[in-house]
Motif scaffolding. Structure first.
Motif, PDB file in Angstrom:
ATOM      1  N   VAL A   1      -3.312 -14.025 -33.598  1.00  0.00           N
ATOM      2  CA  VAL A   1      -2.568 -13.173 -32.521  1.00  0.00           C
ATOM      3  C   VAL A   1      -1.107 -13.190 -33.085  1.00  0.00           C
ATOM      4  CG1 VAL A   1      -1.738 -13.166 -30.207  1.00  0.00           C
ATOM      5  CG2 VAL A   1      -4.587 -14.224 -30.856  1.00  0.00           C
ATOM      6  N   TRP A   2      -0.399 -14.771 -33.771  1.00  0.00           N
ATOM      7  CA  TRP A   2       0.941 -14.512 -33.681  1.00  0.00           C
ATOM      8  C   TRP A   2       1.282 -13.181 -34.931  1.00  0.00           C
ATOM      9  CZ3 TRP A   2       4.927 -16.878 -32.609  1.00  0.00           C
ATOM     10  CH2 TRP A   2       6.449 -16.508 -33.375  1.00  0.00           C
ATOM     11  N   SER A   3       0.203 -12.522 -35.604  1.00  0.00           N
ATOM     12  CA  SER A   3       0.693 -12.204 -37.362  1.00  0.00           C
ATOM     13  C   SER A   3       0.947 -10.443 -36.504  1.00  0.00           C
ATOM     14  CB  SER A   3      -0.739 -11.924 -38.385  1.00  0.00           C
ATOM     15  OG  SER A   3      -2.052 -12.053 -37.631  1.00  0.00           O
ATOM     16  N   VAL A   4      -0.312 -10.304 -34.867  1.00  0.00           N
ATOM     17  CA  VAL A   4      -0.516  -8.910 -34.671  1.00  0.00           C
ATOM     18  C   VAL A   4       0.266  -8.768 -33.778  1.00  0.00           C
ATOM     19  CG1 VAL A   4      -3.188  -8.962 -35.521  1.00  0.00           C
ATOM     20  CG2 VAL A   4      -1.978  -9.712 -33.141  1.00  0.00           C
ATOM     21  N   LEU A   5       1.414  -9.989 -32.936  1.00  0.00           N
ATOM     22  CA  LEU A   5       2.349  -9.368 -32.230  1.00  0.00           C
ATOM     23  C   LEU A   5       3.525  -8.149 -32.511  1.00  0.00           C
ATOM     24  CD1 LEU A   5       2.534 -12.877 -30.803  1.00  0.00           C
ATOM     25  CD2 LEU A   5       1.478 -11.220 -28.824  1.00  0.00           C
ATOM     26  N   HIS A   6       4.579  -8.202 -31.235  1.00  0.00           N
ATOM     27  CA  HIS A   6       5.320  -7.169 -31.687  1.00  0.00           C
ATOM     28  C   HIS A   6       6.895  -8.126 -32.032  1.00  0.00           C
ATOM     29  CE1 HIS A   6       3.749  -3.306 -30.888  1.00  0.00           C
ATOM     30  NE2 HIS A   6       3.013  -3.847 -30.073  1.00  0.00           N
ATOM     31  N   ASP A   7       7.356  -7.530 -32.332  1.00  0.00           N
ATOM     32  CA  ASP A   7       8.591  -8.795 -32.543  1.00  0.00           C
ATOM     33  C   ASP A   7       8.880  -8.974 -31.558  1.00  0.00           C
ATOM     34  OD1 ASP A   7       7.930  -8.510 -35.469  1.00  0.00           O
ATOM     35  OD2 ASP A   7      10.065  -6.818 -35.619  1.00  0.00           O
ATOM     36  N   TYR A   8       9.608  -8.635 -30.325  1.00  0.00           N
ATOM     37  CA  TYR A   8      10.038  -8.739 -28.909  1.00  0.00           C
ATOM     38  C   TYR A   8       9.196  -9.909 -28.496  1.00  0.00           C
ATOM     39  CZ  TYR A   8       6.496  -6.192 -26.502  1.00  0.00           C
ATOM     40  OH  TYR A   8       5.998  -5.287 -25.559  1.00  0.00           O
ATOM     41  N   GLN A   9       7.675  -9.855 -28.770  1.00  0.00           N
ATOM     42  CA  GLN A   9       6.443 -10.595 -28.141  1.00  0.00           C
ATOM     43  C   GLN A   9       6.631 -12.446 -29.018  1.00  0.00           C
ATOM     44  OE1 GLN A   9       3.167  -8.110 -28.780  1.00  0.00           O
ATOM     45  NE2 GLN A   9       3.573  -7.444 -26.490  1.00  0.00           N
ATOM     46  N   ARG A  10       7.104 -12.394 -29.865  1.00  0.00           N
ATOM     47  CA  ARG A  10       7.601 -13.431 -30.798  1.00  0.00           C
ATOM     48  C   ARG A  10       8.568 -14.345 -30.334  1.00  0.00           C
ATOM     49  NH1 ARG A  10       6.071 -11.362 -36.704  1.00  0.00           N
ATOM     50  NH2 ARG A  10       3.892 -10.659 -36.477  1.00  0.00           N
ATOM     51  N   GLN A  11       9.968 -13.265 -30.142  1.00  0.00           N
ATOM     52  CA  GLN A  11      10.953 -13.769 -29.747  1.00  0.00           C
ATOM     53  C   GLN A  11      10.687 -14.508 -28.817  1.00  0.00           C
ATOM     54  OE1 GLN A  11      13.523 -10.072 -29.839  1.00  0.00           O
ATOM     55  NE2 GLN A  11      13.853 -10.666 -31.762  1.00  0.00           N
ATOM     56  N   ARG A  12      10.439 -13.974 -27.390  1.00  0.00           N
ATOM     57  CA  ARG A  12      10.196 -14.413 -26.186  1.00  0.00           C
ATOM     58  C   ARG A  12       9.024 -15.473 -26.514  1.00  0.00           C
ATOM     59  NH1 ARG A  12       7.424  -9.365 -22.993  1.00  0.00           N
ATOM     60  NH2 ARG A  12       9.672  -8.204 -22.668  1.00  0.00           N
ATOM     61  N   VAL A  13       8.329 -15.884 -27.480  1.00  0.00           N
ATOM     62  CA  VAL A  13       7.951 -17.655 -27.596  1.00  0.00           C
ATOM     63  C   VAL A  13       8.771 -18.024 -27.773  1.00  0.00           C
ATOM     64  CG1 VAL A  13       6.124 -18.428 -28.876  1.00  0.00           C
ATOM     65  CG2 VAL A  13       5.058 -16.638 -27.406  1.00  0.00           C
ATOM     66  N   MET A  14       9.393 -17.317 -29.500  1.00  0.00           N
ATOM     67  CA  MET A  14      10.295 -19.116 -29.842  1.00  0.00           C
ATOM     68  C   MET A  14      11.799 -19.409 -29.098  1.00  0.00           C
ATOM     69  SD  MET A  14       8.816 -19.002 -32.554  1.00  0.00           S
ATOM     70  CE  MET A  14      10.369 -20.082 -33.180  1.00  0.00           C
TER      71      MET A  14
END
Length: 370
Positions: free
Chosen positions: A201-214
């Protein structure tokens, strides 16, 4: 003669006026009263925002009334067409939808609409209809078909991308499946599978979605960028203290430190001005609304009514939990409004449509008993 005519007229129009469930209507009125007070302050520096909020309340009242006078049998009849139209519009969005701010979420059908909002109601309607038709003969195959009916719109919405709406639609559908009798063994298996698939799931997330988690993990890594929303809202909530700074005296809001203070982050404005005491009052009102909704669901006359009422009630829980969680820094920012508090006509209409259906189910039960 005129008095006689009036007496004869009242029984005719009464079924169209006395359609609201008293306890539920009172709770909604109290939430809207709190919302009106808060929005006047939050929208003080946004011309037209308070007036727009009042307009949305009026529209939502009309929508709620229309849904309340519709019998559950009619809701069943529109379930399949509504779901079909909704999925067709989502496919149209994916094919030739309008792109705004990097997301393809809208389609022009004479007017520009966001079809994903329709699925918040159409999906639980469809699944409740599906399980009603298979009452007494539920096997794993039925739950598998229901899973497919759920996965199609959720997948199309997530692809737009619109993670917040995808979560809400998925939750609405999942609640129906769960209330229909999904085995706990299956739930545990799904939870284990979900946890194991997190790297994928992490690998298919968009960059902005990963940034929100971080940013959720440590918002101070980008305090003037991605972490600004969370940091400022947490400051506002904390500065409210026990009793708050007072109505229209919130510095974080009125000095414009809180972005989106009339929509997604309105809870931060409310917390700063009314403090912990105000938050507890709002939480109690939401709990009363959820409790009344679950009582209506438990007493529903049919499987369709029980599943639909339960799902609609738990949708309110999801909205409130996710919004308060993201504003407090517990959950990622996903753009979920706070029910009847955040500014936004679409959410008002969707939630009021659901509440109207709840009132229709309760009214129908009383008519059957009488």
């Amino acid at each position: 003669m005129q008095l006689t005519e009036r007496r004869a007229l009242w029984p005719t129009i009464k079924p169209y006026l006395a359609v609201f469930d008293g306890p539920l209507a009172l709770i909604v009125f109290l939430i809207l009263s709190v919302s009106t007070i808060c929005m006047f302050s939050a929208g003080l520096d946004a011309p037209g925002r308070f007036e727009g909020h009042m307009r949305n309340i009026l529209i939502s009242f009309v929508v709620m009334w229309i849904a309340a006078i519709m019998p559950p049998a009619m809701l069943m009849r529109i379930a399949v067409p509504l779901y079909t139209v909704g999925v067709a519009l989502l496919i149209a969005v994916a094919t030739f939808g309008i792109i705004k701010k990097g997301a393809r979420r809208w389609v022009n059908v004479g007017v520009v609409i966001q079809p994903s909002e329709l699925l918040k109601i159409a999906l639980p309607l469809m699944l409740a209809w599906f399980f009603q038709k298979r009452e007494g003969q539920l096997r794993w195959q039925e739950f598998a078909v229901a899973g497919v009916l759920l996965a199609i719109p959720v997948g199309l919405i997530a692809k737009q991308p619109d993670l917040g709406t995808a979560i809400l639609v998925m939750s609405a559908g999942f609640y129906v499946i769960f209330l229909a009798g999904l085995s706990w063994k299956v739930l545990i298996g799904l939870a284990i599978t979900g946890a194991a698939s997190l790297p994928v799931v992490w690998s298919v997330l968009h960059d902005y979605q990963r940034q929100r988690v971080m940013t959720l993990i440590d918002p101070t890594t980008d305090p003037l960028g991605k972490g600004f929303h969370i940091i400022q809202s947490m400051i506002a909530i904390g500065s409210g203290g026990i009793s708050g700074k007072g109505w229209m005296k919130g510095t974080q809001a009125h000095l414009e430190f809180i972005p989106e203070r009339t929509s997604d982050f309105v809870f931060a404005v409310y917390s700063e001005e009314f403090g912990l005491v105000g938050n507890l009052v709002l939480l109690v009102l939401y709990l009363l609304l959820i409790g009344r909704g679950m009582l209506i669901a438990a007493n529903g006359p049919t499987v369709f009514c029980r599943l639909l009422a339960g799902a609609i009630t738990l949708i309110f829980f999801t909205y409130a939990f996710v919004n308060m969680g993201m504003v407090s820094g517990i959950l990622p920012v996903v753009g979920v409004p706070l029910p009847y508090m955040s500014y936004g006509g679409t959410a008002f209409v969707t939630l009021s449509l659901g509440l109207g259906m709840l009132m229709s189910i309760q009214r129908h039960r009383k008519l059957v008993q009488s």
